[in-house]
Design an enzyme around this catalytic site. Structure first.
Site, mmCIF file in Angstrom:
data_model
loop_
_atom_site.group_PDB
_atom_site.id
_atom_site.type_symbol
_atom_site.label_atom_id
_atom_site.label_comp_id
_atom_site.label_asym_id
_atom_site.label_seq_id
_atom_site.Cartn_x
_atom_site.Cartn_y
_atom_site.Cartn_z
ATOM 1 N N GLU B 60 108.004 -29.580 64.717
ATOM 2 C CA GLU B 60 107.630 -30.508 63.651
ATOM 3 C C GLU B 60 108.808 -30.812 62.724
ATOM 4 O O GLU B 60 108.949 -31.927 62.229
ATOM 5 C CB GLU B 60 106.442 -29.953 62.853
ATOM 6 C CG GLU B 60 105.101 -30.047 63.581
ATOM 7 C CD GLU B 60 104.923 -29.004 64.661
ATOM 8 O OE1 GLU B 60 105.696 -28.023 64.706
ATOM 9 O OE2 GLU B 60 104.001 -29.146 65.485
ATOM 10 N N HIS B 129 93.072 -25.664 62.899
ATOM 11 C CA HIS B 129 92.867 -27.068 63.267
ATOM 12 C C HIS B 129 91.911 -27.746 62.289
ATOM 13 O O HIS B 129 91.239 -28.704 62.647
ATOM 14 C CB HIS B 129 92.296 -27.186 64.689
ATOM 15 C CG HIS B 129 93.185 -26.652 65.756
ATOM 16 N ND1 HIS B 129 93.371 -25.305 65.973
ATOM 17 C CD2 HIS B 129 93.963 -27.285 66.672
ATOM 18 C CE1 HIS B 129 94.205 -25.130 66.978
ATOM 19 N NE2 HIS B 129 94.590 -26.306 67.418
#
Lengths: 411, 338
Positions: B60, B129
């Site tokens: 990321e 998540h």
């Protein structure tokens, strides 16, 4: 119980009470290495990554295949290189003194490392972009960045192009190929890869150069940059300036069991070269090769510039607390200015007298500029910006909440 | 006017912008050939080619770091972080680089990029998540933080975000990707095709970033919500007799202070709802602003209904995020104050 298991803690070869010791450093003779083809692959670059490309020998002769590659470089260009380095060193000395006099808050010198930035920058073209660390002012000086602007930032006065928003050494000069510096180490390395990818996608013919210190190779973004460069093969030169000290931490703590920083690139499939960063001719030759390679579309390359941080990390650092006092004098690869000066003198292109004269001229030039810049304010005698200035440029347009806060402040 | 899910509307926004501006570029994990794990970018690589839409390594910090370099060079990257929960490795690049580059360079360099990320829970994603990290970004000068709740807004706001000159964290409530979700335990989402906000115009249109919208006008109490909670709040209001005004903030930074203040001055009561954990959550910021500017208009203390200050629990997620019942109880409590 397994008592044989021990952790390793790396140490420098000498501490303040010891004699300087560089015996572990292998220095190959000048001229030993061939010039590889521009499409050099990682597998074929191992001996360059483990070795040390040098051109100037101990007799100040330029020897070997790399020297042949810069035979067209004329004495004027080398004298320009010497002048760049002298200007850089003079600026460093003057600004260090200014900090000691309280005229600025902070300064970071690049003494001993001038050849790297000065030599590299002179090979770039307008529009190419460096993503430097705080110790690459030499890139700016060799880009003919106005010293008024450079010093203005040191003094945080109205000559500061970024209006007092950053630490003195964290310059930003888009038109001079110098990306805005982050204090967070390593972040610029992957950004340079992104810039290079944009150059490739927009087909603008420009390249990027990422810069990182040996200590900062431990950051995540060193590896993010390496991996990204490996995947997308953009026109980027990934430079590691190994000056052996990350503030007080010896280089072996960042390198771990790795042999050289250059060899790290090989695992990413990126070719790498290791270069004597105190040899202006070697810097010039390898920079020229790497820049030509990047522009020709052969993808990324890593260069480890091997050098030594002569001065303290910053004006807030005291190296006598962690390394021998005279370590810099024992450093075996010498001083870049002295070496290029000797080379030029040997070839009849310079003299001791001209050198003394050049030093005096440069000192006079720097002092004149410094005085003019100091007249616009220093930390001793500040002429502050309006506080309203720091509300500008947070966003393209001033949002309502910042407008309210500025008003609350009274501006 | 075609009916779209939020996923389709977001894809349509990227499609419009890829077609309009050659500098727009899309990348992230799985977004290329596969079209993203939520299929938001499905078909875009086939249409625009690998140079415009491509896959990245699972890194990321690299995704955002590359985007920063590209944006500074003149491109308009719109990158995807696969889940908002994965954004932390990129936090440094977002908050200290993208957000700061314009200011620290005195506008020599700018960083116009969009960082899209699915946010919030309700899909049984567990701790890693389901997170709602908006407050971590609203604390950062130089960023804009946007969170749509409808397909219409999602498309218009994403187009605005891509055209915006500043870096934008674009949070996508994944519980709303396929339809409005009213938050009842037994219920599934209702298709956007039966909801007016599922009607999405073709082609280019934009919605101004920094402007809230009144989802339900009312006079008794102001409910401030965003993302999925807009629909949960609507369900809660339906279960009461209260004439509540529901404001969808849409943009958290900058925040539409004028719209909030106008509504609270009118109703004199306020409830803030968000799914993220409570302590130092975005609700605290909104409430602080309101008490500074509207205190003498208030008839009751401002309450907030939020996720609990715990990690997101997988098996008990329905007990975690605000339900219509919790919101309704808070509305009733606020209304009972003299």
């Amino acid at each position: 119980m397994n008592t044989a298991v021990r952790l390793n803690y790396s140490h420098p070869p000498a501490r303040p009470d010891d004699l300087p010791d560089f015996s572990r450093i292998a220095i190959p003779e000048a001229g030993k290495y061939d010039v590889p083809p521009l499409d050099l692959k990682a597998d074929a670059s191992r001996h360059y990554a483990e070795g040390l490309i040098r051109i100037m020998d101990s007799e100040s002769r330029a020897v070997g295949p790399w020297a042949e590659r810069i035979e067209d470089v004329n004495p004027d260009q080398l004298r320009l290189g010497l002048r760049d380095m002298l200007r850089m060193r003079t600026v460093d000395k003057r600004l260090l003194n200014a900090q000691r006099q309280g005229k600025t808050s902070f300064y970071m010198q690049g003494i001993g490392e001038e050849a790297i930035g000065c030599g590299f920058q002179r090979q770039l073209q307008r529009g190419d972009m460096n993503f430097p660390t705080y110790r690459q002012q030499s890139l700016l000086v060799a880009a003919d960045y106005p010293l008024e602007n450079l010093m203005g930032q040191i003094y945080c006065n109205h000559a500061d192009p970024i209006q007092g928003r950053q630490l003195p050494n964290m310059h930003s000069a888009r038109d001079f190929g110098y990306f805005t510096i982050s204090g967070n180490l390593g972040t610029q390395f992957v950004q340079s890869v992104g810039w290079a990818m944009a150059c490739a996608l927009r087909k603008c013919g420009k390249i990027a150069a990422g810069w990182i210190g040996d200590g900062a190779t431990a950051t995540n973004d060193f590896h993010s940059g390496m991996l990204s460069a490996s995947v997308y093969q953009p026109p980027v030169i990934l430079n590691v300036v190994n000056n052996q000290w990350a503030i007080s931490t010896y280089t072996a703590v960042a390198s771990g069991a790795g042999k050289t920083y250059a060899t790290r690139a090989l695992g990413y499939g990126i070719p790498a070269l290791r270069v004597d960063g105190n040899d202006y001719l070697a810097v010039l030759a390898v920079s020229r090769w790497a820049i030509e390679r990047a522009r020709s579309g052969f993808g990324p390359v890593l260069i480890e510039w091997f050098t030594y941080r002569v001065a303290a990390h910053s004006t807030s650092d005291d190296p006598s607390a962690y390394r021998p006092k005279d370590e810099a004098k024992a450093w075996p690869l010498g001083d870049p200015i002295e070496r290029l000066k000797s080379y030029l003198i040997r070839h009849g292109d310079w003299s001791e007298e001209r050198h003394v004269q050049a030093e005096a001229e440069i000192l006079e030039e720097v002092i004149q500029i410094q005085k003019a810049v100091e007249a616009q304010g220093t930390f001793v005698n500040p002429k502050p910006f309006s506080p309203s200035a720091f509300f500008r440029g947070v966003y393209a347009d001033l949002p309502e909440h910042l407008r309210r806060q500025r008003q609350e402040m009274g501006y | 006017m075609p009916t779209m899910t939020m996923i389709e509307a977001l894809r349509d926004a990227m499609d419009v912008m890829l077609g309009k501006d050659p500098n727009v570029i899309i990348f992230g994990e799985d977004v290329g050939y596969f079209g993203g794990v939520f299929r938001c970018t499905s078909g875009l690589q086939a249409k625009y080619g690998e140079e415009r839409v491509f896959d990245t390594p699972i890194n990321e910090s690299a995704i955002v770091g590359l985007a920063v370099g590209m944006a500074a060079q003149g491109m308009k990257p719109c990158v995807e972080i696969q889940f908002a929960d994965y954004v932390y490795p990129a936090y440094d690049q977002i908050t200290q680089e993208a957000a700061r580059i314009r200011h620290r360079s005195n506008e020599q360099f700018t960083c116009p990029l969009v960082i899209r990320m699915p946010t919030g829970g309700g899909i049984f994603g567990g701790q890693t998540h389901s997170q709602s990290p908006e407050a971590l970004f609203t604390h950062v000068a130089g960023l804009k933080v946007v969170i749509p709740s409808t397909p219409y807004d999602a498309k218009g706001l994403l187009i605005s975000a891509i055209e915006d000159p500043d870096p934008i964290v674009f949070l996508e409530p994944k519980r709303l990707y396929n339809g409005p979700f009213y938050g009842n335990h037994s219920g599934s989402s209702v298709g956007w095709s039966s909801h007016p906000a599922g009607n999405v115009p073709e082609g280019h249109y934009s919605i101004e970033i920094g402007k809230a919208v009144v989802r339900r006008p009312g006079t008794d109490i102001t409910i401030l919500a965003y993302g999925t909670m807009v629909f949960v709040a609507e369900a809660a209001v339906r279960a009461t007799e209260i004439d509540a005004e529901i404001i969808d903030l849409r943009s958290l930074l900058p925040l539409d202070l004028e719209a909030i203040e106008a509504s609270v001055r009118k109703t004199g009561r306020c409830l803030v709802v968000h799914e993220a954990t409570r302590t130092s959550g975005f609700g605290a910021e909104v409430i602080a602003e309101i008490q500074q500017t509207c205190f003498w208009h208030l008839k009751a203390p401002i309450l907030r209904v939020t996720g609990w200050d715990t990690p997101y629990p997988l098996a008990q997620e329905w007990d975690y995020f605000p339900s219509p019942e919790r919101i309704a109880r808070a509305i009733t409590k606020t209304m009972e104050e003299a």
